[in-house]
Design an enzyme around this catalytic site. Structure first.
Site, PDB file in Angstrom:
ATOM      1  N   GLY A  13       0.817  -1.210   0.000  1.00  0.00           N
ATOM      2  CA  GLY A  13       0.000   0.000   0.000  1.00  0.00           C
ATOM      3  C   GLY A  13       0.850   1.261   0.000  1.00  0.00           C
ATOM      4  O   GLY A  13       2.033   1.219  -0.353  1.00  0.00           O
ATOM      5  N   ALA A  14       0.221   2.395   0.387  1.00  0.00           N
ATOM      6  CA  ALA A  14       0.856   3.719   0.269  1.00  0.00           C
ATOM      7  C   ALA A  14       1.386   3.859  -1.161  1.00  0.00           C
ATOM      8  O   ALA A  14       2.558   4.139  -1.397  1.00  0.00           O
ATOM      9  CB  ALA A  14       1.960   3.913   1.309  1.00  0.00           C
ATOM     10  N   HIS A  16       2.250   4.730  -5.050  1.00  0.00           N
ATOM     11  CA  HIS A  16       2.813   5.908  -5.720  1.00  0.00           C
ATOM     12  C   HIS A  16       3.044   5.552  -7.188  1.00  0.00           C
ATOM     13  O   HIS A  16       2.676   4.445  -7.647  1.00  0.00           O
ATOM     14  CB  HIS A  16       4.108   6.354  -5.025  1.00  0.00           C
ATOM     15  CG  HIS A  16       5.087   5.243  -4.800  1.00  0.00           C
ATOM     16  ND1 HIS A  16       5.729   4.604  -5.833  1.00  0.00           N
ATOM     17  CD2 HIS A  16       5.504   4.638  -3.658  1.00  0.00           C
ATOM     18  CE1 HIS A  16       6.522   3.670  -5.344  1.00  0.00           C
ATOM     19  NE2 HIS A  16       6.400   3.657  -4.022  1.00  0.00           N
ATOM     20  N   HIS A  19       4.401   2.105  -8.133  1.00  0.00           N
ATOM     21  CA  HIS A  19       3.411   1.019  -8.191  1.00  0.00           C
ATOM     22  C   HIS A  19       2.578   1.135  -9.468  1.00  0.00           C
ATOM     23  O   HIS A  19       2.249   0.124 -10.106  1.00  0.00           O
ATOM     24  CB  HIS A  19       2.480   1.079  -6.978  1.00  0.00           C
ATOM     25  CG  HIS A  19       3.152   0.855  -5.664  1.00  0.00           C
ATOM     26  ND1 HIS A  19       3.348   1.866  -4.747  1.00  0.00           N
ATOM     27  CD2 HIS A  19       3.697  -0.264  -5.117  1.00  0.00           C
ATOM     28  CE1 HIS A  19       3.963   1.376  -3.684  1.00  0.00           C
ATOM     29  NE2 HIS A  19       4.195   0.091  -3.876  1.00  0.00           N
ATOM     30  N   LYS A 131      13.825  -1.197  -7.986  1.00  0.00           N
ATOM     31  CA  LYS A 131      14.279  -0.399  -6.837  1.00  0.00           C
ATOM     32  C   LYS A 131      14.692  -1.310  -5.676  1.00  0.00           C
ATOM     33  O   LYS A 131      15.700  -1.084  -5.024  1.00  0.00           O
ATOM     34  CB  LYS A 131      13.146   0.556  -6.439  1.00  0.00           C
ATOM     35  CG  LYS A 131      13.008   0.861  -4.988  1.00  0.00           C
ATOM     36  CD  LYS A 131      13.626   2.169  -4.644  1.00  0.00           C
ATOM     37  CE  LYS A 131      13.403   2.647  -3.245  1.00  0.00           C
ATOM     38  NZ  LYS A 131      13.315   1.654  -2.204  1.00  0.00           N
ATOM     39  N   ASP A 132      13.875  -2.348  -5.404  1.00  0.00           N
ATOM     40  CA  ASP A 132      14.212  -3.314  -4.358  1.00  0.00           C
ATOM     41  C   ASP A 132      14.940  -4.480  -5.010  1.00  0.00           C
ATOM     42  O   ASP A 132      14.419  -5.603  -5.124  1.00  0.00           O
ATOM     43  CB  ASP A 132      12.940  -3.769  -3.632  1.00  0.00           C
ATOM     44  CG  ASP A 132      12.287  -2.613  -2.895  1.00  0.00           C
ATOM     45  OD1 ASP A 132      12.992  -1.895  -2.173  1.00  0.00           O
ATOM     46  OD2 ASP A 132      11.077  -2.404  -3.065  1.00  0.00           O
ATOM     47  N   ARG A 169       8.092   4.937   1.741  1.00  0.00           N
ATOM     48  CA  ARG A 169       8.693   5.545   2.929  1.00  0.00           C
ATOM     49  C   ARG A 169       9.052   7.021   2.706  1.00  0.00           C
ATOM     50  O   ARG A 169       9.251   7.754   3.675  1.00  0.00           O
ATOM     51  CB  ARG A 169       9.945   4.769   3.353  1.00  0.00           C
ATOM     52  CG  ARG A 169       9.610   3.421   3.968  1.00  0.00           C
ATOM     53  CD  ARG A 169      10.831   2.755   4.595  1.00  0.00           C
ATOM     54  NE  ARG A 169      10.452   1.603   5.387  1.00  0.00           N
ATOM     55  CZ  ARG A 169      10.464   0.344   4.961  1.00  0.00           C
ATOM     56  NH1 ARG A 169      10.857   0.062   3.738  1.00  0.00           N
ATOM     57  NH2 ARG A 169      10.096  -0.635   5.758  1.00  0.00           N
TER      58      ARG A 169
END
Ligand code: PAF
Length: 263
Positions: A13-14, A16, A19, A131-132, A169
Site C-alpha cells: 500500500g501507500a 505511488h 506502483h 528499486k528493491d 517511505r
C-alpha cells in the site's frame, strides 16, 4: 497478451507512481490485473517501522480504480497468518548479504508472504520493481528453485524530478530530509561512473563516493552481481553489475541501486 492471463502486483500500500508503473506494465501484458495490499508483519524486525509504515487505503483504492485493476486483495493479518507460522522460508544466497545482514528476518518474511500470495492469487506473471533489487533477486531465485509456475517481471525504478527513487517511505521524510535524500542516488551514480571509467578497485571507488552521501547517515555502499548480491572487491571487464546502497535520513531508511556496465 496471453488470453486470460492474470498479472499480479503485490504491494504494502501507500501507492505511488512506482506502483502505477508496475500495474500499467501488468495491464499491457495480461488480461486481468490483481493488486494485493498487505503490510506484512513478518518482514519487519523488532524496532523497525511496522507500526509507522504509511497506511493510505482510501487513496490506494481510488488510484487502483483509476488504473482499472480487476481485483484488490487486501487481507487482514489473521487471514494471512491464522496461526503463528512455523515453516521458515530460507531466502538463499541472494538474501544473505547487505540488507540480509542488517535485517536478519526480513527476506525470510518477504519470501514467505510472496509465496503465500502467489499460491492464493495464482497469477501467470508477477511484477516487482528494480528499486528493491535484492528482494527481486531473492524472489527470482526462490521461484526458480521451487518451480513456482509464475514468470517474474522486473520493472525499472521510477524516480522523482531530482533522481530520488520513489518509495512509500518517502512520505515520512520532512522537507529537509527530502531535499537531502537525493544524496544517495548521487553517490550511487558517482560510484557507477567511477567504475565504468575503468577504476576497477572497488573499495577506493566506494570510499570516494561515500563522501557524497552526507548529511545522510550512510549504512552501506557496495558493488554486487545482481543475481547473488555478494559484495565484490574487484570487477572483471565486461561485467554487468549493480551499485547498491542504503542510508538514513533521520529515522527513514532509504535504499537504491544503479546499473554499472564495465566496458
Ligand atoms: O516490496 C514490497 O512492497 C513488499 O516487500 C512485498 C513484495 C509486497 C511483500 O510484502
Amino acid at each position: 497478451m496471453n488470453a486470460g492471463a492474470i498479472g499480479f502486483v503485490p504491494t504494502m500500500g501507500a501507492l505511488h507512481a512506482g506502483h502505477a508503473a508496475l500495474i500499467r506494465r501488468a495491464r499491457v501484458d495480461c488480461a486481468h490485473v490483481v493488486v494485493s495490499i498487505f503490510v506484512n508483519p513478518l518482514q519487519f524486525g523488532p524496532g523497525e517501522d511496522f507500526e509507522r509504515y504509511p497506511r493510505t487505503m482510501e487513496a490506494d483504492v481510488a488510484l487502483l480504480e483509476k488504473l482499472g485493476v480487476d481485483a484488490i486483495f487486501s487481507p487482514q493479518t489473521l487471514e494471512m497468518y491464522p496461526q503463528p507460522p512455523q515453516v521458515r522460508v530460507d531466502a538463499g544466497d541472494p538474501g544473505r548479504w547487505l540488507e540480509g545482514e542488517r535485517r536478519p528476518e526480513h527476506f525470510a518474511g518477504v519470501a514467505a508472504v510472496v509465496l503465500k500470495l502467489l499460491h492464493i492469487v495464482q497469477p501467470q506473471r508477477a511484477y516487482f520493481g528494480r528499486k528493491d533489487a535484492q528482494q527481486l533477486a531473492v524472489i527470482t531465485r526462490i521461484v526458480a528453485d521451487l518451480n513456482e509456475p509464475v514468470e517474474i517481471v522486473a520493472v525499472p525504478t521510477v524516480r522523482d524530478f531530482d533522481g530520488l527513487a520513489l518509495s512509500s517511505r518517502n512520505a515520512s521524510l520532512t522537507s529537509g530530509q527530502r531535499r537531502d535524500a537525493v544524496r544517495l542516488p548521487r553517490a550511487l551514480n558517482a560510484l557507477a561512473q567511477a567504475l565504468a571509467g575503468k577504476k576497477l578497485d572497488i573499495p577506493s571507488a566506494i570510499s570516494a563516493s561515500a563522501r557524497e552521501v552526507a548529511p545522510l547517515r550512510l549504512d552501506y555502499l557496495a558493488v554486487v552481481d545482481p543475481s547473488d548480491f555478494r559484495p565484490l572487491d574487484h570487477v572483471a571487464q565486461g561485467a554487468s553489475l549493480l551499485a547498491v546502497g542504503a542510508a538514513y535520513a533521520g529515522t527513514v531508511r532509504l535504499i537504491d541501486n544503479v546499473d554499472i556496465l564495465i566496458p
